[in-house]
Scaffold this active site. Structure first.
Site, PDB file in Angstrom:
ATOM      1  N   ASP A  87       6.656  96.450  58.662  1.00  0.00           N
ATOM      2  CA  ASP A  87       7.576  95.820  57.539  1.00  0.00           C
ATOM      3  C   ASP A  87       8.412  94.973  58.243  1.00  0.00           C
ATOM      4  O   ASP A  87       9.093  94.965  59.582  1.00  0.00           O
ATOM      5  CB  ASP A  87       8.301  97.034  56.953  1.00  0.00           C
ATOM      6  N   ARG A 137       6.331 108.314  49.320  1.00  0.00           N
ATOM      7  CA  ARG A 137       6.140 107.864  48.048  1.00  0.00           C
ATOM      8  C   ARG A 137       5.457 109.091  47.337  1.00  0.00           C
ATOM      9  O   ARG A 137       4.271 109.408  48.019  1.00  0.00           O
ATOM     10  CB  ARG A 137       5.617 106.564  47.839  1.00  0.00           C
ATOM     11  N   GLN A 163       4.712 101.112  57.422  1.00  0.00           N
ATOM     12  CA  GLN A 163       4.482  99.781  57.155  1.00  0.00           C
ATOM     13  C   GLN A 163       4.759  98.854  58.346  1.00  0.00           C
ATOM     14  O   GLN A 163       5.944  99.240  59.136  1.00  0.00           O
ATOM     15  CB  GLN A 163       4.895  98.978  55.792  1.00  0.00           C
ATOM     16  N   CYS A 170      13.436  98.038  52.443  1.00  0.00           N
ATOM     17  CA  CYS A 170      14.055  96.927  52.173  1.00  0.00           C
ATOM     18  C   CYS A 170      15.844  97.001  52.027  1.00  0.00           C
ATOM     19  O   CYS A 170      16.521  96.429  52.585  1.00  0.00           O
ATOM     20  CB  CYS A 170      13.905  96.325  50.826  1.00  0.00           C
ATOM     21  N   HIS A 175      10.978  89.356  52.345  1.00  0.00           N
ATOM     22  CA  HIS A 175      10.148  90.743  52.631  1.00  0.00           C
ATOM     23  C   HIS A 175       8.637  90.322  53.049  1.00  0.00           C
ATOM     24  O   HIS A 175       8.058  89.369  52.337  1.00  0.00           O
ATOM     25  CB  HIS A 175      10.062  91.682  51.367  1.00  0.00           C
ATOM     26  N   LYS A 189       5.720  86.952  44.955  1.00  0.00           N
ATOM     27  CA  LYS A 189       5.000  87.091  46.176  1.00  0.00           C
ATOM     28  C   LYS A 189       3.843  86.287  46.255  1.00  0.00           C
ATOM     29  O   LYS A 189       3.146  86.105  45.447  1.00  0.00           O
ATOM     30  CB  LYS A 189       5.038  88.564  46.516  1.00  0.00           C
ATOM     31  N   HIS A 198      12.021  92.025  57.217  1.00  0.00           N
ATOM     32  CA  HIS A 198      12.743  91.593  56.387  1.00  0.00           C
ATOM     33  C   HIS A 198      13.563  90.348  56.767  1.00  0.00           C
ATOM     34  O   HIS A 198      14.227  90.743  58.079  1.00  0.00           O
ATOM     35  CB  HIS A 198      14.083  92.469  55.526  1.00  0.00           C
TER      36      HIS A 198
END
Length: 642
Positions: A388, A368, A386, A339, A516, A470, A390
């Protein structure tokens, strides 16, 4: 309440009963009917679930809970956890108890014992549980003061219960539940007596640190399940056996997809076939970005000065899950999320309202720190990617963007992978950043997008990300298990923290909103779920090997290679099995490896330019013209069209 001490009890059908103040819920059930009273496990009073012996002091709406009510099964399982703990302490009196909550599909209880429990102990525990059921002890709720509870559990030498009590506020009234000569600290509620239990099974034992902290003592956790009906239990146990057969760790080894090594804990090595599937999933998403759901892909760094994570809020809210390092006497952190990085791409130049929305996709590798006790195959790893993205947009564009993303999730999860999808709107929790006003706007924006699309959803308090609410999509796989995969998150805080702007038509500066989103989520976890969903038999478009060609003898290897080359020229994945093994062995091996198609070639096929086709899903398909088979394979080699 009436003048003469009576109260009104409203029932689900809208009728009312007059009852005396102090009437028990059991008495209410008996007033309604003896069959209901016999079937009752508990009751819901103004929506709050209570034991049947609880008494009413004022007007209330009451619903008696039987096995038809979803709340009742959780109570039944919680009481079975207590039943198991009582049996354990009867058999091994020196065992100390900790907590025994209900979980999805069952329950567990954590015990401290010098010698950990193993599945070999389960038969004895279950037999003792059966004896306690036959004894039919009433399960009795008692209120107790904090001080008396501390004294009681110290005398019982139950230090874990003492620790739990000490963490509770001063002056709080606690409850214990007794069944025979055994008791436990518990909020309840519980079934009326141990005789109402009996359909259960202990499933597994595992190590678990007290309160999930590896600095604490290792306990033994015993998992079990319980159902009202024997048939439901047997069906559940059959699903467990099928899940073991489909276990992605087992299939990953058998199909030569991935492995792990202690030199990189919880970090998978993908073998050639696994890497092909992994990369195909990414290419599938990239193809969608190019056609139908336009995104621009970006590439961002892996390691950042910790100042970035202070700005984003991750340092304060997520640091226990991050890896830290140092360079040039600066504290650095490996990114656990993409992000913040996207904000620097956005801020690299001045933005106008005409530029928005900007959709940045990022397949950046994330790291992580997951504790060793929770990592599980591909489902929970320390390094992953991911799908991912944005999206930076104006507030008036939120609904349109979220609607488009919802349709993307539905296409991917339902149309392509065959999952059924449920929707949760996850709202703010105690651990969050930003003003309540910003959260109000963000939550309402997602809620309105769901309503506008006519979608059913449930609102779940406390499950939002720390930076925003979310939409979470729960998918149900072939075994009926639910997984939280896709997510769409609305964030007013990131633009504020990173001081992002765009210029309005009036020439003023306004802040964008960040949406996101991840569709597959972690590619690693999604791949693990797919392996189990398909039991390793991937659809043709995702299979690393689409067709295996089996010559009946070495004399037909050349023709087999010609067939393979013909297929490969149109990007089909064909492999010739030239091993000096019998045809039967080769056919069985292709079946074990779940290759979608097998072509057996011999003298008949060479003479006619045909192939004998065997489908993993459909069995023998007979002889086909090679071009006809190639067209069939090409049609299946693409995911379903949007």
């Amino acid at each position: 309440m009436g003048e003469n001490g009576t109260i009104k009890v409203r029932l689900p059908d809208g009728s009312e009963l007059d009852a005396h103040r102090g009437v028990s819920l059991r008495e209410i059930a008996e007033r309604i009917g003896p069959r209901l009273a016999k079937a009752a496990y508990a009751a819901a009073v103004d929506g709050r679930v209570m034991d049947l012996e609880r008494r009413l002091e004022s007007d209330a709406t009451v619903r008696i809970l039987t096995e038809r009510d979803p709340e009742a099964l959780g109570i039944y399982r919680h009481s079975t956890a207590h039943l198991m703990a009582q049996a354990v302490q009867r058999l091994w009196p020196d065992t100390r108890v900790t907590i025994g909550p209900v979980i999805e599909d069952g329950f567990f209880y954590d015990f401290e014992r010098d010698e950990p429990f193993t599945p070999e102990d389960f038969a004895a525990i279950e037999a003792e549980m059966d004896r306690i059921v036959m004894e039919d002890h009433p399960i009795v709720r008692e209120e107790i003061s904090r001080e008396d509870a501390l004294r009681l559990f110290r005398e019982m030498d139950e230090p874990y219960k003492v620790e739990i009590i000490e963490d509770l506020p001063e002056g709080e009234t606690l409850t214990i539940y007794r069944q025979g000569d055994w008791l436990d600290l518990c909020r309840g509620p519980h079934v009326p007596s141990t005789g109402r239990l009996g359909t259960f099974k202990l499933l597994s034992a595992a190590g678990a640190y007290w309160r999930g902290d590896e600095r604490n003592r290792m306990l033994t956790r015993i998992y079990g399940t319980a159902f009202f009906k024997r048939g439901d239990l047997e069906e559940h146990l059959a699903r467990i056996e099928e899940a073991k057969r489909r276990d992605h760790r087992k299939l990953g080894k058998e199909l030569d997809l991935f492995s792990f090594h202690p030199n990189a804990p919880a970090s998978p090595y993908f073998h050639p076939k696994g890497a092909w599937i992994y990369n195909r999933l990414q290419r599938f998403m990239r193809d969608l970005y190019a056609d139908g759901w336009p995104h621009d892909e970006i590439v961002t760094p892996q390691i950042y000065d910790v100042e970035l994570w202070h700005i984003s809020g991750h340092y304060e809210n997520y640091q226990e899950n991050m890896f830290f390092t140092g360079a040039d006497e600066r504290e650095m952190a490996v990114k656990p999320m993409n992000c913040p990085a996207s904000t620097y791409v956005y801020a690299a130049q001045k933005r106008s309202y005409r530029d928005l929305p900007l959709r940045y996709a990022d397949f950046g590798r994330l790291h992580r720190y997951e504790k060793s006790g929770v990592v599980t195959g591909l489902f929970r790893v320390r390094t992953f990617v991911q799908d991912d993205a944005h999206i930076f947009c104006r507030p008036d564009q939120i609904q349109e963007e979220v609607t488009s993303l919802i349709r993307l999730v539905q296409y991917v999860m339902e149309d392509v992978f065959g999952f059924t999808v449920g929707i949760d709107l996850s709202l703010r929790g105690d651990k969050r950043i930003g003003s309540d006003a910003a959260w109000d706007v963000a939550e309402d924006a997602l809620r309105q997008a769901l309503v506008a699309n006519g979608l059913e959803f449930r609102e779940v308090a406390g499950e939002g990300a720390f930076y925003g609410p979310k939409i979470d999509f729960q998918v149900t796989d072939a075994l009926g298990r639910k997984w939280q995969l896709s997510t769409i998150q609305c964030d007013f805080n990131l633009p504020e923290r990173f001081d992002l702007h765009y210029t309005t038509p009036e020439g003023t500066d306004e802040r964008p909103v960040v949406i996101h989103r991840a569709i597959l989520g972690s590619i690693e976890r999604f791949m693990g779920i797919l392996i189990e969903h398909y039991a390793g038999a991937f659809p043709t478009w995702l299979a690393p090997e689409q067709v295996r060609i089996v010559p009946v003898s070495d004399a037909y290897n050349e023709y087999a290679q010609t067939v393979a080359e013909h297929l490969r020229r149109t990007d089909l994945r064909a492999h010739v099995d030239e091993r000096r093994e019998g045809v039967g062995y080769k056919i069985r091996d292709a079946e074990v490896h779940k290759v979608p198609y097998m072509l057996v070639v011999g003298e008949k096929e060479v003479g006619s330019s045909k192939v004998s086709v065997r489908s993993h899903a459909e069995g023998e398909l007979g002889q086909m013209d090679l071009d006809h088979f190639a067209k069939r394979l090409r049609d299946e080699a693409q995911p379903p069209a949007p």
